[in-house]
Enzyme design. Sequence first.
Site, PDB file in Angstrom:
ATOM      1  N   ASN A 115       0.832  -1.192   0.000  1.00 45.22           N
ATOM      2  CA  ASN A 115       0.000   0.000   0.000  1.00 45.22           C
ATOM      3  C   ASN A 115       0.873   1.250   0.000  1.00 45.22           C
ATOM      4  O   ASN A 115       1.969   1.265   0.545  1.00 45.22           O
ATOM      5  CB  ASN A 115      -0.960  -0.004   1.195  1.00 45.22           C
ATOM      6  N   PHE A 119      -1.342   8.407   4.348  1.00 45.49           N
ATOM      7  CA  PHE A 119      -2.029   9.091   5.453  1.00 45.49           C
ATOM      8  C   PHE A 119      -3.280   9.823   4.965  1.00 45.49           C
ATOM      9  O   PHE A 119      -3.540  10.977   5.342  1.00 45.49           O
ATOM     10  CB  PHE A 119      -1.102  10.091   6.151  1.00 45.49           C
ATOM     11  N   SER A 180       6.051   5.122   8.416  1.00 49.39           N
ATOM     12  CA  SER A 180       5.391   4.816   7.154  1.00 49.39           C
ATOM     13  C   SER A 180       6.308   5.202   6.000  1.00 49.39           C
ATOM     14  O   SER A 180       6.895   6.286   6.004  1.00 49.39           O
ATOM     15  CB  SER A 180       4.074   5.581   7.033  1.00 49.39           C
ATOM     16  N   ASN A 182       5.289   5.928   3.064  1.00 51.09           N
ATOM     17  CA  ASN A 182       4.452   6.531   2.026  1.00 51.09           C
ATOM     18  C   ASN A 182       4.268   8.040   2.141  1.00 51.09           C
ATOM     19  O   ASN A 182       3.527   8.633   1.360  1.00 51.09           O
ATOM     20  CB  ASN A 182       3.081   5.846   2.022  1.00 51.09           C
ATOM     21  N   THR A 183       4.909   8.661   3.122  1.00 49.60           N
ATOM     22  CA  THR A 183       4.952  10.119   3.224  1.00 49.60           C
ATOM     23  C   THR A 183       6.398  10.541   3.032  1.00 49.60           C
ATOM     24  O   THR A 183       7.270  10.132   3.805  1.00 49.60           O
ATOM     25  CB  THR A 183       4.428  10.592   4.596  1.00 49.60           C
ATOM     26  N   LYS A 218       6.085   3.776  16.827  1.00 50.17           N
ATOM     27  CA  LYS A 218       5.962   2.722  15.818  1.00 50.17           C
ATOM     28  C   LYS A 218       7.158   2.785  14.891  1.00 50.17           C
ATOM     29  O   LYS A 218       7.452   3.837  14.310  1.00 50.17           O
ATOM     30  CB  LYS A 218       4.668   2.887  15.017  1.00 50.17           C
ATOM     31  N   ASN A 247       6.049  -1.577  11.427  1.00 55.11           N
ATOM     32  CA  ASN A 247       5.266  -1.064  10.319  1.00 55.11           C
ATOM     33  C   ASN A 247       5.534  -1.914   9.071  1.00 55.11           C
ATOM     34  O   ASN A 247       6.139  -2.977   9.147  1.00 55.11           O
ATOM     35  CB  ASN A 247       5.628   0.407  10.083  1.00 55.11           C
TER      36      ASN A 247
END
Length: 321
Positions: A115, A119, A180, A182-183, A218, A247
């Site tokens: 994925n 966010f 994450s 993805n940022t 995390k 994560n």
Amino acid sequence: MYNLIKPLFFKYDPEVIHHKVFNWIKNVNAIPGAKQMIRATYCLEDKRLEREVFGIKFKNPVGLAAGFDKDAKLYDELGNLGFGFIEVGTITPVGQPGNDKPRMFRLVDDEALINRMGFNNECVDEMIKRLKTRKDHQLIIGGNIGKNKVTPNEVADDDFVTCFEKLFDYVDYFVVNVSSPNTPGLRDLQDKEPLKKLLFRLQTLNEAKPKSKPILLKIAPDLTNEQLDDIIEIVQETKIAGVIATNTTISREGLTSNPDLVKQMGGLSGKPVKDRSTEVIRYLSQKSNKAFPIIGVGGIHSGDDAIEKLNGGASLLEIYT
């Protein structure tokens, strides 16, 4: 039951079916008497499952990881399915759409997902409106907080502080999400000095409250042992409550699914991350001499997987994929 309906689910884009099932769960629970039937079917009450971790009593050690109920729209209904706790978010100060679609991909052969949601959420103020109506305070709710995509790392701490202060009265514990993939630039905040600065700032605010709440960090599964040593040091120095490990991963090692899917950008979750997340849990637990609690997450697909993480040093578990 899931094996019967899984082929139907897999005919749809994973994000589309997520929202369809989300709405279905909400609607079914609204039927008179359905909530009681669901709880009778799925909720197991047993003293042997109870845990007290970082000052909170959990009815069982299995929670739902952040990312499923990003905006706290379904926490009551999910609580009826037997989870010991629900983690909502990741939430940011300002609502944002996330990355372009498609942004979630099934790797069926690997029992995994990739994925790159980014966010996507409606904002912390919208989440608070829903948490204000919370009825079941026995269900433990964690708030997973992050930074907006457009916020430069130099002032990223302000985004975490905003979410922390606004959510403080409405969740039972906090999770600082700097892991994450993805940022853009977010994982740079896992570096020792910026991470220590952020956590010290949050803990200072936390300790000034009449009653502080647990703050957890995390972390990514892609950290080296040296970086994990830094994490142990930071947790002990800042006196935060513990760690969530782990994560999603940016690794693609050993995957057998369609190469076009495997090369998609984003974080990988599911079975391929199971062993690495357990390695991280075991390393943190042993190297720190069990100095702080760990919530274990990553690739849990069976009871044996769950027990493996508990034996590795996890106090609680979370599932998602």
